[in-house]
Write a protein that holds these residues in place. Sequence first.
Motif, PDB file in Angstrom:
ATOM      1  N   LYS A  75      16.264  18.509 -31.533  1.00 60.17           N
ATOM      2  CA  LYS A  75      16.408  19.901 -31.101  1.00 60.17           C
ATOM      3  C   LYS A  75      15.038  20.555 -30.935  1.00 60.17           C
ATOM      4  CE  LYS A  75      20.914  21.039 -33.145  1.00 60.17           C
ATOM      5  NZ  LYS A  75      21.622  21.940 -34.110  1.00 60.17           N
ATOM      6  N   LYS A 115      21.491  29.757 -31.112  1.00 61.97           N
ATOM      7  CA  LYS A 115      21.154  29.157 -29.822  1.00 61.97           C
ATOM      8  C   LYS A 115      20.561  30.244 -28.925  1.00 61.97           C
ATOM      9  CE  LYS A 115      23.850  26.036 -28.034  1.00 61.97           C
ATOM     10  NZ  LYS A 115      25.040  25.353 -27.453  1.00 61.97           N
ATOM     11  N   HIS A 162      16.663  26.379 -29.957  1.00 59.75           N
ATOM     12  CA  HIS A 162      17.377  26.945 -31.088  1.00 59.75           C
ATOM     13  C   HIS A 162      16.415  27.819 -31.879  1.00 59.75           C
ATOM     14  CE1 HIS A 162      19.887  23.492 -30.015  1.00 59.75           C
ATOM     15  NE2 HIS A 162      20.885  24.063 -30.685  1.00 59.75           N
TER      16      HIS A 162
END
Length: 447
Positions: free
Chosen positions: A5, A29, A79
């Motif tokens: 991520k 997010k 994120h």
Amino acid sequence: MEGEKRYISAEELKEHNKSGDLWISIQGKVYDVSEWAKKHPGGEIPLLNLAGQDVTDAFLAYHPGTAWQYLDKLFTGYHLKNFEVSEVSKDYRRLVSEFAKAGMFEKKGHVALFSLTAVALLFLVVLYGVLRCDSVWAHLGSAILLGLLWMQSAYVGHDSGHYQVMTSRGYNKLAQILSGNCLTGISIAWWKWTHNAHHIACNSLDHDPDLQHIPVFAVSSHFFTSLTSSFYGRTLNFDPLARFLVSYQHWTYYPVMIVARVNLFVQTFLLLFSNRSVPDRGFNIMGILVFWTWFPLLVSCLPNWPERIMFVLASFAVTSIQHVQFTLNHFSANVYVGLPTGNDWFEKQTSGTIDISCPSMMDWFFGGLQFQLEHHLFPRLPRCHLRKVSPLVRELCKKHKLPYRSLSFWEANKSTIRTLRTAALQARDLTNPAPKNLLWEAFNTHG
């Protein structure tokens, strides 16, 4: 897979906080809504007010579950680093989830049907009283009923602006135009423009248009510094005229409320004939033309000018109860200066809102909006459920030591007048206002 991520910090997210470069975070997010903001049904202002922040609570409050499907194409791939959810937000989101599972957002009862039927019957009675009766008392009674009609019609417009009260979006839009533009003369486009900003920036002196009434009213001495309204994009000049009017605002409050509709008519015209982008401008203008056809014609059917003036003032006076109600919900609540923040959204709503306590038989009269905090926390919740969820909201506020203020109509009026009087006396200090204002702010804990 967690290591793959990509993350950005809260500080980096804050850099994307302007039109054309607008990012938000929802449940950790990060989404780029720069282009979407221009098409956002709620307008660009709510997004700009929360730009560069996590907006999960506000997103849950204002959007149905179907809105999630549109987020994927806006996802940046990032994120939010060190994303945490406060205990207050956890409990709030739990309530939203429970209400959704119980189908409460879809169960609207028959409020819209009953309200529209009542409005139609009231309109027929008003027409009969003016056109078929010669008695001045019948004309006065018709004016009173017209004022009541305007109140109930406004509630239908309000409800249809927050959630779908009809069987389809098309019929819902028709209900908005009929209940707002055609019957009350107040544009639903103007209402959405101001009301969405009010909900997001509840009681922010420079971002909430519902508190920006200079030169007539000032609920806080912060206005004495000529604040810049981020909503209107201009300075709210506290000039000698404003100082004079504010100095007597606790005396002029009720008289001004009686003619407050005139300001709403003016605001409607200013928006509809401005250069701003206005959704459904044509339909809104057509609806306004309908109002300004039937209302003057109806008044002209009265036999003489004294009765015509009486009719207009009486109908305005009855509707002023609604204007008073809306100001009671916020004028004497806590205020602040600056943008709202997504991570204390729940707290801002509790701080800036006051409920009006009344028996259940009066729910129709207040349109459910006496449960103002419940409405602010769950704006999509049909008004028939607001009384039911009130104990849950009270319990949640108590658990997290947050204010839950519910005053009688009389006590709320007294509280509002005290707030206006406090600011009025501060405004009268012409020689050295700042020190006294600070002292009064401290003693009154307002702001």
